[in-house]
Design an enzyme around this catalytic site. Sequence first.
Site, PDB file in Angstrom:
ATOM      1  CG  ASP A   1      44.414  37.104  45.160  1.00 48.79           C
ATOM      2  OD1 ASP A   1      43.508  37.498  45.920  1.00 48.79           O
ATOM      3  OD2 ASP A   1      44.580  37.529  44.008  1.00 48.79           O
TER       4      ASP A   1
ATOM      5  CG  ASP B   1      41.268  43.335  42.457  1.00 48.17           C
ATOM      6  OD1 ASP B   1      42.461  43.348  42.805  1.00 48.17           O
ATOM      7  OD2 ASP B   1      40.614  42.287  42.293  1.00 48.17           O
TER       8      ASP B   1
HETATM    9  C1  GLA Z   1      42.455  38.816  42.384  1.00 49.56           C
HETATM   10  C2  GLA Z   1      43.400  39.937  42.729  1.00 49.56           C
HETATM   11  C3  GLA Z   1      43.916  40.563  41.457  1.00 49.56           C
HETATM   12  C4  GLA Z   1      44.609  39.533  40.617  1.00 49.56           C
HETATM   13  C5  GLA Z   1      43.670  38.373  40.348  1.00 49.56           C
HETATM   14  C6  GLA Z   1      44.374  37.223  39.659  1.00 49.56           C
HETATM   15  O1  GLA Z   1      41.317  39.285  41.797  1.00 49.56           O
HETATM   16  O2  GLA Z   1      42.781  40.871  43.543  1.00 49.56           O
HETATM   17  O3  GLA Z   1      44.795  41.634  41.753  1.00 49.56           O
HETATM   18  O4  GLA Z   1      45.766  39.080  41.278  1.00 49.56           O
HETATM   19  O5  GLA Z   1      43.095  37.874  41.532  1.00 49.56           O
HETATM   20  O6  GLA Z   1      43.515  36.179  39.383  1.00 49.56           O
END
Ligand code: GLA
Length: 710
Positions: free
Chosen positions: A445, A511
Site C-alpha cells: 500500500d 477502494d
Molecule cells: C488503504 C487501502 C485499503 C486498506 C487500507 C488499510 O486505504 O486502499 O484497501 O488496505 O489502506 O489501512
Amino acid sequence: MTDSRAPIHLRSAGVSVVVVPSPEPRILHWGGALDDSDIGALEDSSTGGQAYSSFDLPRIFPLLPRERSGWSGRPSLAWHRGGQFSDPAPRLAAIERPDAETVVFRYADAAASVDLTLRLDLFGILHHSIHVSAAESTDPLDLVAVRAVLPVPAEATEILDFTGRWTRERHPQRQPLGYGAHVRENRRGRTGHDSAFVMVAGTPGFGFRTGRVWAVHTAWSGNSELAAERLPEGAGVHGAALSSGELLLPGEIRLAPGESYTSPETLFVFSASGLDGLSARVHAWLRFQPAYPSAPRPLVLNTWEAVYFDHDPARLGDLARLAASVGVERFVLDDGWFVGRPDDRSGLGDWVIDPDAWPDGLGPIADLVHDLGMQFGLWFEPEMVNPDSRLAREHPDWILSTDEDPALWRHQLVLDLTRREAWEHILEQMDAVITRTGIDFIKWDHNRDLHAAVSRATGRASVHAQVEAVYALMDELHTRHPSLEIESCASGGARVDLGVLAHTQRVWASDTNDPIERQAIQRWTGLLLPPELVGAHIGPERAHTTHRSASLGFRMATALFGHAGIEWDLAECTDAELDALRAWSALYRELRPLLHSGTTVRADLSGTANLLHGVVAPDAGHAVFAWVQAETGPNAAAVRVPIPGLDPASRYLIRERDELTSADPHQVLSPAWLDGPLSASGAMLCEAGLPLPVMNPGSALLLEFVREPA
Ligand code: GLA
C-alpha cells in the site's frame, strides 16, 4: 552503424514506424502498417511547404524536437550546465539495430559534453526511452526535461484522458484537441488517484470499436507529464504532437561527469480499430512480460472491510475456514497485524508482529490458511511511517522532508528509502516476516501523496530516487522469494501504471466495492490492464464507501470480470448467500481460463444506462458478455444491440448463465430468446444484434457464446 541515410522501417502487428536518419532522425510515419515499397514515396513527400512569417525552410519535426530544430512547443530536451549550454544540440553519431524490432540512435552534444541515446522498440506498441550521460565538464548537468515526443496526424482531433479521486479512479474526460497544449502534470510523487493514465488522440467520435487512435502512457509511478500539443504550423507534416516524460523537480537530476539518467519508458500505442484495439495490443504485450503472473489467478478473500483493525485470531481463523468453504484460494490479512497498530494513527514503519493482537505470532493463522489449501497474503505499507512509531522516534532523519513540521496525511509521513540504511532496514524487517511466516502475497500500500519530498541526507528533491528505490525493494523481495506475488495498492487505485506492473502482479483498482462504481473503474482501468491484473472484490450488500446497496447477483457479476475476490465478513452471510458465493467461485474457476486470456470487448452504446462488455477467446470460439443496467434508461422494451468481437463466419450457441444472477426485468416479460439456447452466426450477432432486456437499475445479465461445430 547502419547506412546513415537509409530510412528505418519498424513493423509489427499491423503497425509501422518509419524514421529517416538525415539530416537528423525524424519520424515519417507512426500508424497503420506500410509496405517497404511505400517508404520511398513517404520520404519524397516528407516536407510541407514554407509558411508565411516563418523560417526560410520548410519545418521538420525530428525525434528530438526542440527550439533549435524549429519546434516552438514543449521541447524533448531541456538542460543547462551552470546556466550555460541551455540549447541542446544533439548530433547523430551512430545508429544501431540490435534486432529487427529495435533501433538505437546515439547522439552527442559536443558543446554541452552530453551523450544521448534514444531507443525505440516496436512490439505492436512502441517503447520509447532516452538515456542522457554527462561527459567530462567542470559544471554538473542540470536536467529540466527529457520527453518522448511523437507526431500524430491532423485527423486526430479529439482527446481522451482521465482524472479521479479516492474511490472514483480513472474517470474519462474528452475534449476537442484545440490549439495550444493540453498538459496533464502529476506532482503527487505517486501515480495518483487523478492520474491522466493514458492520453489518447483520435479521429472524431472514436469509440471502443471505431476510429483511429494514437495513445501515450508514461510507465512510471512518480511525477510525470502527458501532453497533446497542436500548433498552427503543425508538427512537420503532421497535425500535432503527443508527449510524455518524468516531471523533474528543480535540481532533482543534476548529473556529475560520468553520471547518467534514463527516462521512464513511454508507451505509444496506435490502433485502427478504436480503444478495444488499443487495449488488445497492450494486454497482449503485458501477458508476455517477465512480471506477469505464471499461475491462474487465485480467488481472494481480503480481511479489510470484514474486520478493519480488529484483529482477533479466533475470529480471523473462523473467517479463513468460511473462506475456504466457499472456494477462496488466497486469504489476505490486511492492515492491523503489526506492533502499535490499533488504528491508523500509529505503527507504520515497525514491521514486527503485534504480540498483543497475535500472542502466538502469525504462524498459526498462516499454517491454518495453508492447511485449508489457500495461499496466505499480508498487507504492508513499506514507504510510510507514523510519527508515533519506534522507527520515527529512533530515526527522525529518515523522514522524506526537510520541513521540521511536515503536514500529516492519514497521520503519516514518507520514509526516505533513498537512504540505503532505511531501505535495508525495511527490507530486512519485511524479509523476516515473509520468511518466518510463509507469506505468498503482499498487498503493498501507499496511502499518501509525497509533498516537498526532499531528502534530509542530500537536501535534494528525491521523488525520482524514491521511485527507483521502491522498485528495487520490490525486485529484491522477488529475488529472495521467487514465488512471492505483490499487489500495487495506494488508497485503492492511486498507483496503477505500467511502471509498477514491471515489479508487481496485480493492482487494487479502487477502494470502492460498490458495483456501480466498479463497472466504470474496471472498464477504464481495462483500457491498459487485462482483467486478470485488476483486483475486483465482492463487498457487503451496502457498500462501505458509498452506502449504496446492490444485489449479490450484481456484485458477483461485476467482480467476475477481474482478479476476483471477496471483501466481506462471511460470518454475516446467510446460508443462501454462502451458497451463492459457492456457485460464483465455481463459475469463476470454470471461466477463468477464458476471462484471463481472451480479448476484452466493449460495445459503443448511446447513453449511460447500459454497458455491454465481454471477453472473447483468442480463437473467438468462446465468449462471455455482461449486459449491465447501471441506471434507468429511456427504452421501455428490449431493442437489438449488436454483439461485438465474435467471428462473423462462425455459428454460436448463446445461453444465459444464470448461476449468479438472471435478468431482473423492468418489463413484463424479458425477450423470449432468453428462455432457450439460441443459435446465430457471428455476422448476425454483430450486424443485427440481439434484443437485450430492460432491467432494473443495478443488475446484470451474463451471456455465454460457444462456437457450434461446423
Ligand atoms: C488503504 C487501502 C485499503 C486498506 C487500507 C488499510 O486505504 O486502499 O484497501 O488496505 O489502506 O489501512
